[in-house]
Design a protein around this motif. Structure first.
Motif, PDB file in Angstrom:
ATOM      1  N   ALA A   2       0.841  -1.198   0.000  1.00 28.18           N
ATOM      2  CA  ALA A   2       0.000   0.000   0.000  1.00 28.18           C
ATOM      3  C   ALA A   2       0.875   1.247   0.000  1.00 28.18           C
ATOM      4  CB  ALA A   2      -0.909  -0.003   1.226  1.00 28.18           C
ATOM      5  N   ARG A   3       0.347   2.312  -0.593  1.00 30.69           N
ATOM      6  CA  ARG A   3       1.012   3.613  -0.519  1.00 30.69           C
ATOM      7  C   ARG A   3       0.346   4.401   0.607  1.00 30.69           C
ATOM      8  NH1 ARG A   3       1.873   7.397  -5.022  1.00 30.69           N
ATOM      9  NH2 ARG A   3       4.043   7.522  -4.347  1.00 30.69           N
ATOM     10  N   VAL A   4       1.164   4.893   1.518  1.00 29.18           N
ATOM     11  CA  VAL A   4       0.666   5.496   2.759  1.00 29.18           C
ATOM     12  C   VAL A   4       1.165   6.927   2.856  1.00 29.18           C
ATOM     13  CG1 VAL A   4       0.573   5.289   5.265  1.00 29.18           C
ATOM     14  CG2 VAL A   4       0.765   3.218   3.844  1.00 29.18           C
ATOM     15  N   LEU A   5       0.236   7.877   2.899  1.00 30.58           N
ATOM     16  CA  LEU A   5       0.600   9.283   3.038  1.00 30.58           C
ATOM     17  C   LEU A   5       0.867   9.591   4.505  1.00 30.58           C
ATOM     18  CD1 LEU A   5       0.946  11.972   1.486  1.00 30.58           C
ATOM     19  CD2 LEU A   5      -1.441  12.493   2.058  1.00 30.58           C
ATOM     20  N   LEU A   6       2.031  10.134   4.764  1.00 32.43           N
ATOM     21  CA  LEU A   6       2.484  10.429   6.120  1.00 32.43           C
ATOM     22  C   LEU A   6       2.650  11.930   6.249  1.00 32.43           C
ATOM     23  CD1 LEU A   6       3.487   9.141   8.786  1.00 32.43           C
ATOM     24  CD2 LEU A   6       5.735   8.939   7.723  1.00 32.43           C
ATOM     25  N   LEU A   7       1.832  12.553   7.097  1.00 37.42           N
ATOM     26  CA  LEU A   7       1.741  14.008   7.164  1.00 37.42           C
ATOM     27  C   LEU A   7       2.543  14.611   8.316  1.00 37.42           C
ATOM     28  CD1 LEU A   7      -2.117  14.178   6.547  1.00 37.42           C
ATOM     29  CD2 LEU A   7      -0.308  14.594   4.872  1.00 37.42           C
ATOM     30  N   ARG A   8       3.382  13.826   8.959  1.00 36.96           N
ATOM     31  CA  ARG A   8       4.094  14.292  10.141  1.00 36.96           C
ATOM     32  C   ARG A   8       5.209  15.266   9.785  1.00 36.96           C
ATOM     33  NH1 ARG A   8       5.218   9.815  14.530  1.00 36.96           N
ATOM     34  NH2 ARG A   8       4.304  11.420  15.849  1.00 36.96           N
ATOM     35  N   ALA A   9       5.616  16.040  10.791  1.00 40.49           N
ATOM     36  CA  ALA A   9       6.765  16.928  10.627  1.00 40.49           C
ATOM     37  C   ALA A   9       8.006  16.092  10.310  1.00 40.49           C
ATOM     38  CB  ALA A   9       6.981  17.738  11.897  1.00 40.49           C
ATOM     39  N   PRO A  10       8.980  16.678   9.601  1.00 39.89           N
ATOM     40  CA  PRO A  10      10.124  15.888   9.125  1.00 39.89           C
ATOM     41  C   PRO A  10      10.832  15.073  10.190  1.00 39.89           C
ATOM     42  CG  PRO A  10      10.126  18.057   8.107  1.00 39.89           C
ATOM     43  CD  PRO A  10       9.043  18.082   9.142  1.00 39.89           C
ATOM     44  N   ASP A  11      11.021  15.632  11.385  1.00 40.57           N
ATOM     45  CA  ASP A  11      11.754  14.904  12.417  1.00 40.57           C
ATOM     46  C   ASP A  11      10.997  13.672  12.903  1.00 40.57           C
ATOM     47  OD1 ASP A  11       9.858  16.579  13.472  1.00 40.57           O
ATOM     48  OD2 ASP A  11      11.036  17.208  15.195  1.00 40.57           O
ATOM     49  N   ASP A  12       9.669  13.716  12.878  1.00 42.60           N
ATOM     50  CA  ASP A  12       8.862  12.551  13.239  1.00 42.60           C
ATOM     51  C   ASP A  12       8.697  11.600  12.057  1.00 42.60           C
ATOM     52  OD1 ASP A  12       8.248  13.297  15.922  1.00 42.60           O
ATOM     53  OD2 ASP A  12       6.776  14.720  15.163  1.00 42.60           O
ATOM     54  N   ALA A  13       8.603  12.161  10.852  1.00 43.44           N
ATOM     55  CA  ALA A  13       8.245  11.368   9.679  1.00 43.44           C
ATOM     56  C   ALA A  13       9.299  10.329   9.327  1.00 43.44           C
ATOM     57  CB  ALA A  13       7.996  12.292   8.483  1.00 43.44           C
ATOM     58  N   ARG A  14      10.569  10.653   9.535  1.00 42.89           N
ATOM     59  CA  ARG A  14      11.626   9.719   9.132  1.00 42.89           C
ATOM     60  C   ARG A  14      11.503   8.379   9.852  1.00 42.89           C
ATOM     61  NH1 ARG A  14      14.382  14.680   8.774  1.00 42.89           N
ATOM     62  NH2 ARG A  14      14.980  14.634  10.981  1.00 42.89           N
ATOM     63  N   ALA A  15      11.327   8.423  11.161  1.00 40.95           N
ATOM     64  CA  ALA A  15      11.209   7.180  11.924  1.00 40.95           C
ATOM     65  C   ALA A  15       9.924   6.441  11.572  1.00 40.95           C
ATOM     66  CB  ALA A  15      11.258   7.479  13.419  1.00 40.95           C
ATOM     67  N   SER A  16       8.831   7.170  11.416  1.00 44.48           N
ATOM     68  CA  SER A  16       7.561   6.527  11.055  1.00 44.48           C
ATOM     69  C   SER A  16       7.637   5.907   9.670  1.00 44.48           C
ATOM     70  CB  SER A  16       6.423   7.549  11.110  1.00 44.48           C
ATOM     71  OG  SER A  16       6.240   8.047  12.418  1.00 44.48           O
ATOM     72  N   ALA A  17       8.283   6.595   8.732  1.00 44.01           N
ATOM     73  CA  ALA A  17       8.418   6.071   7.378  1.00 44.01           C
ATOM     74  C   ALA A  17       9.204   4.767   7.376  1.00 44.01           C
ATOM     75  CB  ALA A  17       9.096   7.099   6.485  1.00 44.01           C
ATOM     76  N   ALA A  18      10.241   4.677   8.199  1.00 40.28           N
ATOM     77  CA  ALA A  18      11.032   3.449   8.274  1.00 40.28           C
ATOM     78  C   ALA A  18      10.177   2.287   8.774  1.00 40.28           C
ATOM     79  CB  ALA A  18      12.235   3.657   9.185  1.00 40.28           C
ATOM     80  N   ARG A  19       9.310   2.556   9.723  1.00 44.59           N
ATOM     81  CA  ARG A  19       8.443   1.498  10.242  1.00 44.59           C
ATOM     82  C   ARG A  19       7.416   1.073   9.205  1.00 44.59           C
ATOM     83  NH1 ARG A  19       6.370   2.002  16.245  1.00 44.59           N
ATOM     84  NH2 ARG A  19       5.762  -0.101  15.584  1.00 44.59           N
ATOM     85  N   ILE A  20       6.889   2.035   8.465  1.00 45.89           N
ATOM     86  CA  ILE A  20       5.917   1.702   7.414  1.00 45.89           C
ATOM     87  C   ILE A  20       6.579   0.853   6.333  1.00 45.89           C
ATOM     88  CG2 ILE A  20       4.525   2.713   5.559  1.00 45.89           C
ATOM     89  CD1 ILE A  20       4.068   5.114   7.500  1.00 45.89           C
TER      90      ILE A  20
END
Length: 235
Positions: A2-20
């Motif tokens: 799936a393609r997942v849009l992640l709207l978090r601020a950059p410092d939060d998004a990097r870690a969340s993106a790795a988990r996704i």
């Protein structure tokens, strides 16, 4: 996948993106805000326990303030904020279950009534925690440690992905971010496009902030944690 849009601020998004990505999905990072320190020095009441409801309260804390406050006990809203407090040099850290109501419950159960508390807060915040602690007899000193600077429009690649139906899910972590997404999507004429993906929300309050986009498909995490939110990707 799936393609997942992640709207978090950059410092939060990097870690969340790795988990996704580790779950086998493709993260699409499109920050709707960035965090910055206010630069205000903190005048701490003597020996006051600290409260933090965002990891930014500690990660953006000036080194002078870290040195001044580092010996004080910390009550953090959840594990991520607690980890940020420890990384900032705080040694006595208690983590609540992930939301303001539970944080208030933990503080009330473990601190003497009438005690003064120092709240390392954001410039914009809800009032539930402060109201609940004040009603329980605590005195709060609020130190505004950081601010969130919102984006003025959706990033171009997010607009394109929405318009072309290239997204399966959109993750929403906070009511403020969800409301911002709804407003920017409407402004860009993407209300219909925003109804195609499912909207996965950290809490009911987050889902409620998406009301201007209704009707859309929402799912709410079983508890207010990123682990529970990401489990929705398997549904």
């Amino acid at each position: 996948m799936a393609r997942v849009l992640l709207l978090r601020a950059p410092d939060d998004a990097r870690a969340s993106a790795a988990r996704i990505a580790a779950l086998g999905h493709e993260p699409v990072i499109a920050p709707l805000a960035r965090a910055e320190a206010t630069g205000r020095r903190i005048a701490a009441p003597e020996a006051a326990p600290l409260i933090g409801t965002s990891r930014r309260a500690f990660s953006l804390l000036h080194r002078h303030d870290r040195a001044l406050l580092g010996h004080l006990p910390v009550y953090a809203v959840g594990p991520a904020t607690a980890a940020a407090a420890r990384a900032a040099g705080f040694g006595i850290v208690t983590a609540a279950g992930g939301d303001a109501r539970d944080l208030a419950r933990v503080i009330i159960a473990s601190r003497p009534p009438g005690e003064r508390l120092l709240y390392l807060a954001g410039e914009l915040r809800g009032t539930l925690l402060e109201d609940t602690l004040a009603a329980a007899g605590f005195t709060l000193t609020v130190a505004v440690a950081y601010r969130i600077v919102p984006a003025e429009h959706l990033p171009d690649h997010a607009i394109e992905a929405l318009a072309q139906g290239q997204l399966d899910h959109i993750l929403h972590y906070s009511p403020a971010s969800a409301a911002r997404f709804a407003a920017l999507a409407l402004h860009a004429g993407l209300a219909r496009a925003a109804a195609r993906p499912s909207h996965l929300c950290l809490s009911q309050a987050v889902a409620d902030a998406l009301a201007p986009l209704a009707p859309i498909r929402t799912a709410i995490a079983a508890e207010p944690s990123q682990d529970a939110l990401l489990r929705l990707l398997a549904c």
